[in-house]
Design an enzyme around this catalytic site. Structure first.
Site, PDB file in Angstrom:
ATOM      1  N   ASN A   1       0.873  -1.183   0.000  1.00  0.00           N
ATOM      2  CA  ASN A   1       0.000   0.000   0.000  1.00  0.00           C
ATOM      3  C   ASN A   1       0.908   1.231   0.000  1.00  0.00           C
ATOM      4  O   ASN A   1       1.411   1.626   1.037  1.00  0.00           O
ATOM      5  CB  ASN A   1      -0.902  -0.025   1.239  1.00  0.00           C
ATOM      6  CG  ASN A   1      -1.802   1.202   1.311  1.00  0.00           C
ATOM      7  OD1 ASN A   1      -1.901   1.961   0.352  1.00  0.00           O
ATOM      8  ND2 ASN A   1      -2.459   1.384   2.449  1.00  0.00           N
ATOM      9  N   TRP A   2       1.114   1.773  -1.183  1.00  0.00           N
ATOM     10  CA  TRP A   2       2.042   2.908  -1.306  1.00  0.00           C
ATOM     11  C   TRP A   2       1.479   4.193  -0.712  1.00  0.00           C
ATOM     12  O   TRP A   2       2.205   5.156  -0.517  1.00  0.00           O
ATOM     13  CB  TRP A   2       2.390   3.142  -2.781  1.00  0.00           C
ATOM     14  CG  TRP A   2       3.300   2.116  -3.375  1.00  0.00           C
ATOM     15  CD1 TRP A   2       3.869   1.049  -2.737  1.00  0.00           C
ATOM     16  CD2 TRP A   2       3.774   2.070  -4.732  1.00  0.00           C
ATOM     17  NE1 TRP A   2       4.652   0.345  -3.612  1.00  0.00           N
ATOM     18  CE2 TRP A   2       4.625   0.948  -4.840  1.00  0.00           C
ATOM     19  CE3 TRP A   2       3.561   2.867  -5.863  1.00  0.00           C
ATOM     20  CZ2 TRP A   2       5.252   0.611  -6.041  1.00  0.00           C
ATOM     21  CZ3 TRP A   2       4.189   2.535  -7.052  1.00  0.00           C
ATOM     22  CH2 TRP A   2       5.031   1.418  -7.136  1.00  0.00           C
ATOM     23  N   LYS A   3       0.170   4.237  -0.497  1.00  0.00           N
ATOM     24  CA  LYS A   3      -0.485   5.466  -0.008  1.00  0.00           C
ATOM     25  C   LYS A   3      -0.109   6.644  -0.921  1.00  0.00           C
ATOM     26  O   LYS A   3       0.096   6.437  -2.121  1.00  0.00           O
ATOM     27  CB  LYS A   3      -0.112   5.722   1.463  1.00  0.00           C
ATOM     28  CG  LYS A   3      -0.324   4.462   2.323  1.00  0.00           C
ATOM     29  CD  LYS A   3      -0.214   4.706   3.790  1.00  0.00           C
ATOM     30  CE  LYS A   3      -0.427   3.385   4.527  1.00  0.00           C
ATOM     31  NZ  LYS A   3      -0.456   3.535   5.973  1.00  0.00           N
TER      32      LYS A   3
ATOM     33  N   HIS B   1      -9.808   1.747   4.008  1.00  0.00           N
ATOM     34  CA  HIS B   1      -8.601   1.871   4.826  1.00  0.00           C
ATOM     35  C   HIS B   1      -8.896   2.823   5.988  1.00  0.00           C
ATOM     36  O   HIS B   1      -9.656   3.785   5.827  1.00  0.00           O
ATOM     37  CB  HIS B   1      -7.444   2.396   3.966  1.00  0.00           C
ATOM     38  CG  HIS B   1      -6.134   2.308   4.672  1.00  0.00           C
ATOM     39  ND1 HIS B   1      -5.750   3.236   5.609  1.00  0.00           N
ATOM     40  CD2 HIS B   1      -5.140   1.384   4.621  1.00  0.00           C
ATOM     41  CE1 HIS B   1      -4.564   2.875   6.097  1.00  0.00           C
ATOM     42  NE2 HIS B   1      -4.172   1.768   5.512  1.00  0.00           N
TER      43      HIS B   1
ATOM     44  N   GLU C   1      -7.299   5.176   7.153  1.00  0.00           N
ATOM     45  CA  GLU C   1      -7.027   6.585   6.835  1.00  0.00           C
ATOM     46  C   GLU C   1      -8.193   7.201   6.069  1.00  0.00           C
ATOM     47  O   GLU C   1      -8.502   8.379   6.231  1.00  0.00           O
ATOM     48  CB  GLU C   1      -5.712   6.687   6.034  1.00  0.00           C
ATOM     49  CG  GLU C   1      -4.510   6.425   6.936  1.00  0.00           C
ATOM     50  CD  GLU C   1      -3.328   5.742   6.263  1.00  0.00           C
ATOM     51  OE1 GLU C   1      -3.227   5.763   5.024  1.00  0.00           O
ATOM     52  OE2 GLU C   1      -2.491   5.174   6.998  1.00  0.00           O
TER      53      GLU C   1
ATOM     54  N   GLU D   1      -6.356  -4.422  10.124  1.00  0.00           N
ATOM     55  CA  GLU D   1      -5.287  -3.473  10.416  1.00  0.00           C
ATOM     56  C   GLU D   1      -5.606  -2.708  11.694  1.00  0.00           C
ATOM     57  O   GLU D   1      -6.347  -1.718  11.660  1.00  0.00           O
ATOM     58  CB  GLU D   1      -5.151  -2.462   9.266  1.00  0.00           C
ATOM     59  CG  GLU D   1      -4.788  -3.097   7.946  1.00  0.00           C
ATOM     60  CD  GLU D   1      -4.106  -2.102   7.007  1.00  0.00           C
ATOM     61  OE1 GLU D   1      -2.987  -2.377   6.577  1.00  0.00           O
ATOM     62  OE2 GLU D   1      -4.695  -1.036   6.757  1.00  0.00           O
TER      63      GLU D   1
ATOM     64  N   GLY E   1       1.815   2.391  10.839  1.00  0.00           N
ATOM     65  CA  GLY E   1       2.827   3.442  10.759  1.00  0.00           C
ATOM     66  C   GLY E   1       3.455   3.804  12.090  1.00  0.00           C
ATOM     67  O   GLY E   1       4.135   4.825  12.205  1.00  0.00           O
TER      68      GLY E   1
ATOM     69  N   SER F   1       2.618  -2.014  10.487  1.00  0.00           N
ATOM     70  CA  SER F   1       4.049  -2.120  10.799  1.00  0.00           C
ATOM     71  C   SER F   1       4.656  -3.486  10.481  1.00  0.00           C
ATOM     72  O   SER F   1       5.513  -3.961  11.214  1.00  0.00           O
ATOM     73  CB  SER F   1       4.309  -1.728  12.259  1.00  0.00           C
ATOM     74  OG  SER F   1       3.960  -0.368  12.455  1.00  0.00           O
TER      75      SER F   1
ATOM     76  N   GLY G   1       2.475  -0.955   4.384  1.00  0.00           N
ATOM     77  CA  GLY G   1       2.665   0.450   4.030  1.00  0.00           C
ATOM     78  C   GLY G   1       4.143   0.782   3.884  1.00  0.00           C
ATOM     79  O   GLY G   1       4.776   0.480   2.871  1.00  0.00           O
ATOM     80  N   GLY G   2       4.711   1.369   4.935  1.00  0.00           N
ATOM     81  CA  GLY G   2       6.085   1.874   4.912  1.00  0.00           C
ATOM     82  C   GLY G   2       7.105   0.940   4.280  1.00  0.00           C
ATOM     83  O   GLY G   2       7.878   1.349   3.402  1.00  0.00           O
TER      84      GLY G   2
HETATM   85  P1  PGA Z   1       2.292   0.402   7.717  1.00  0.00           P
HETATM   86  O1  PGA Z   1       0.890   0.661   6.962  1.00  0.00           O
HETATM   87  O2  PGA Z   1       2.836  -0.903   7.186  1.00  0.00           O
HETATM   88  O3  PGA Z   1       3.163   1.573   7.327  1.00  0.00           O
HETATM   89  O4  PGA Z   1       2.007   0.331   9.171  1.00  0.00           O
HETATM   90  C1  PGA Z   1       0.000  -0.383   6.739  1.00  0.00           C
HETATM   91  C2  PGA Z   1      -1.253   0.145   6.084  1.00  0.00           C
HETATM   92  O5  PGA Z   1      -1.739   1.204   6.479  1.00  0.00           O
HETATM   93  O6  PGA Z   1      -1.802  -0.475   5.144  1.00  0.00           O
END
Ligand code: PGA
Length: 254
Positions: A9-11, A97, A99, A169, A175, A215, A236-237
């Site tokens: 997930n590059w966001k 998601h 977010e 999640e 994050g 994470s 994500g990250g």
């Molecule tokens: P993260 O993000 O791996 O940076 O914690 C995961 C996500 O929000 O899909």
């Protein structure tokens, strides 16, 4: 065996050039995927076509959008429909998601409509769920996640629900560098599967991939993915660093 999926997930990260380079670096690395293993890249909208052509010849690699709007078409400036995503040859989309729920006020009712739009357009949705820290501290996370699923998913038929991937999640792990323990992840994933089983039956629940997100890193992916009800991860990250994401792909259940 259920599909085991490493989903990036590059966001809202990476320039077009950086995105191309990252995909090239990963796709040029020899990784042998088993037939039950898949890799998804959820990229920003403007990169969908480029990314899709990059993975076109790669067995087991697919592109996803990060969101879609629930309406078919019309005067909704700035929005992107499920049909538009499908029309550029993309078959996956992340829905709900945390977010999106937090910053864009998406509700379980909106998400139910988005899932309908995805199904109408033969898009596979990755439906996200998960509790905030305060809910975990109160110990009511199981009921909370169950309610999220009931309100956004349970209107689907048994046939339809098989076109959905679920991503658990916990918001407190996204994050933050604070991953759920394997015990916490397995407990919730088992709970989600039993919620699905009560509604759709054991056989169907047993076919639905449930990803963990929050994470995931190169050095903790393997132990999380080994949990019996965890079928890979939404990352994500660590998905922005080629070597890390490659390690994560290699950590999928064999
Ligand atoms: P993260 O993000 O791996 O940076 O914690 C995961 C996500 O929000 O899909």
């Amino acid at each position: 065996m259920r599909k085991q999926i490493a989903a990036a997930n590059w966001k809202m990260n990476l320039s077009y050039q950086q995105a191309e380079n990252l995909l090239d670096e990963i796709l040029n690395t020899e990784i042998i995927l088993a037939p039950h293993q898949q890799v998804l890249f959820a990229v920003p909208f403007p990169y969908l076509i480029m990314a899709n052509s990059e993975v076109a010849d790669e067995e087991g690699y697919f592109i996803a959008a990060q969101n879609c709007y629930e309406k078919k078409s019309g005067a909704f400036t700035g929005e992107i429909s499920a049909e538009m995503i499908k029309s550029v040859g993309v078959n996956y989309v992340i829905i709900g998601h945390s977010e999106r729920r937090e910053y864009f006020k998406e509700t379980t009712k909106t998400l139910a409509a988005k899932l309908d739009a995805c199904l109408e357009n033969n898009l596979i949705a990755i439906l996200c769920c998960g509790e905030a820290l305060a809910i975990r501290e109160r110990g009511t996370q199981n009921n909370f996640v169950q309610q999220q699923l009931e309100e956004s998913l349970f209107h689907l038929s048994a046939t339809e629900v098989q076109h959905i991937i679920i991503a658990y999640e916990p918001i407190w792990a996204i994050g933050t560098g604070k991953t759920a323990s394997t015990g916490q992840a397995q407990e919730m994933h088992q709970h989600i599967r039993s919620v699905l089983s009560n509604k759709y039956g054991r056989e169907i629940a047993g076919k639905i991939s449930i990803l963990y997100g929050g994470s995931i890193k190169a050095d903790n992916a393997k132990e999380i993915f080994l949990c019996p009800d965890v079928d890979g991860g939404l990352v994500g990250g660590a998905s922005l660093i080629a070597t890390d994401f490659i390690q994560i792909i290699k950590a999928l259940k064999a």
